[in-house]
Design an enzyme around this catalytic site. Structure first.
Site, short mmCIF file in Angstrom:
data_model
loop_
_atom_site.label_atom_id
_atom_site.label_comp_id
_atom_site.label_asym_id
_atom_site.label_seq_id
_atom_site.Cartn_x
_atom_site.Cartn_y
_atom_site.Cartn_z
N HIS A 69 0.87 -1.18 0.00
CA HIS A 69 0.00 0.00 0.00
C HIS A 69 0.91 1.23 0.00
CE1 HIS A 69 -3.87 2.04 1.70
NE2 HIS A 69 -3.16 2.88 0.96
N GLU A 117 -2.50 -1.76 -3.37
CA GLU A 117 -3.73 -1.14 -2.89
C GLU A 117 -3.49 0.32 -2.57
OE1 GLU A 117 -3.62 -2.34 1.86
OE2 GLU A 117 -4.77 -3.60 0.46
N HIS A 136 -7.79 -7.20 6.73
CA HIS A 136 -7.64 -6.28 7.86
C HIS A 136 -7.86 -7.02 9.17
CE1 HIS A 136 -6.76 -1.97 8.28
NE2 HIS A 136 -7.19 -2.15 9.52
#
Length: 251
Positions: free
Chosen positions: A44, A76, A200
């Site tokens: 990310h 992401e 997550h």
């Protein structure tokens, strides 16, 4: 097919960035994870580069291409022009679009598909025109209409935001209720032909119930707990433990 495991290496990069030194090596530990059977790596790259640096992307792309060509690279982030250009340069197999503000510490909610449908449709089209699979970060709140709107963007998959589920680690009853909502959301997406990912705050202990409820789960992206477990078990053994939790056969 068993659920694929993509190892998020952001936490490794965050630890590296505490010093002006090249270790721990994001590339090196990414290699260990892939050698232990992980199906991919996730990054990310935030605008401030506080963990993954833009310079990490070509290094990880080269690692996968040269040594693990069957693995996938998942990038992401929020789709700014800068982010999209990084993705187009890095040619990931998958891009996961998240609605993060640059100041956020971590992702903490899914897209408002009613508000952002047109914006997302344009971004999805650009990425898919370059042959990139697109996944959209989504709240697991059982909203069937939201999944219909996600489908209309042209995206290939959703990624269920499992933070609330992982956050109920000390309250099994509450975790079970959230799991039901995640499952209902996934069922709606699956019925529409969308693939389903999740990520997550997933752990070895809460991953198995998630996959039992969503047996068609395509992929999980796990970073924080996997990195924490690696401090105890080592990266290779930790990857094997998570692969078993994903239902994969591990020698």
């Amino acid at each position: 097919m068993p659920t694929a495991l993509s190892v998020n290496v952001n936490a490794i990069a965050f630890l590296r960035n505490r010093r002006d030194l090249p270790w721990p090596s994001v590339e090196g530990l990414g290699r260990v994870a892939l050698e232990a059977g992980a199906q991919g790596l996730t990054v990310h790259p935030r605008p401030d580069q506080r963990h993954i640096r833009f310079s990490d992307l070509p290094v990880l792309r080269k690692l996968i291409d040269a040594e693990y060509p069957n693995a996938e690279f998942n990038i992401e982030g929020f789709p700014t022009r800068q982010f999209l250009d990084l993705c187009l340069e890095s040619r990931p197999e998958q891009v996961t679009l998240v609605p993060d503000d640059p100041s956020q510490a971590t992702s903490d909610h899914g897209w408002d598909f009613r508000r952002h449908q047109e914006f997302l449709a344009e971004v999805v089209r650009e990425l898919k025109d370059s042959g990139i699979r697109v996944s959209l970060f989504a709240d697991g709140n059982g909203d069937v209409d939201a999944m219909k709107l996600a489908k209309k963007t042209g995206a290939d998959r959703i990624e269920l935001y499992t933070g609330p589920y992982g956050g109920r680690y000390g309250d099994p009853g509450s975790a079970a209720k959230i799991l039901d909502l995640l499952g209902a959301t996934a069922d709606s997406a699956h019925a529409l032909g969308l693939g389903v990912n999740a990520g997550h705050d997933l752990t070895v202990s809460n991953l198995s119930p998630l996959i039992s409820r969503i047996p068609y789960l395509d992929e999980v992206s796990i970073g924080h707990e996997l990195t924490a477990d690696a401090l105890v078990h080592g990266m290779a053994e930790t990857v094997r433990r998570f692969r078993r939790a994903c239902g994969q056969k591990v020698a």
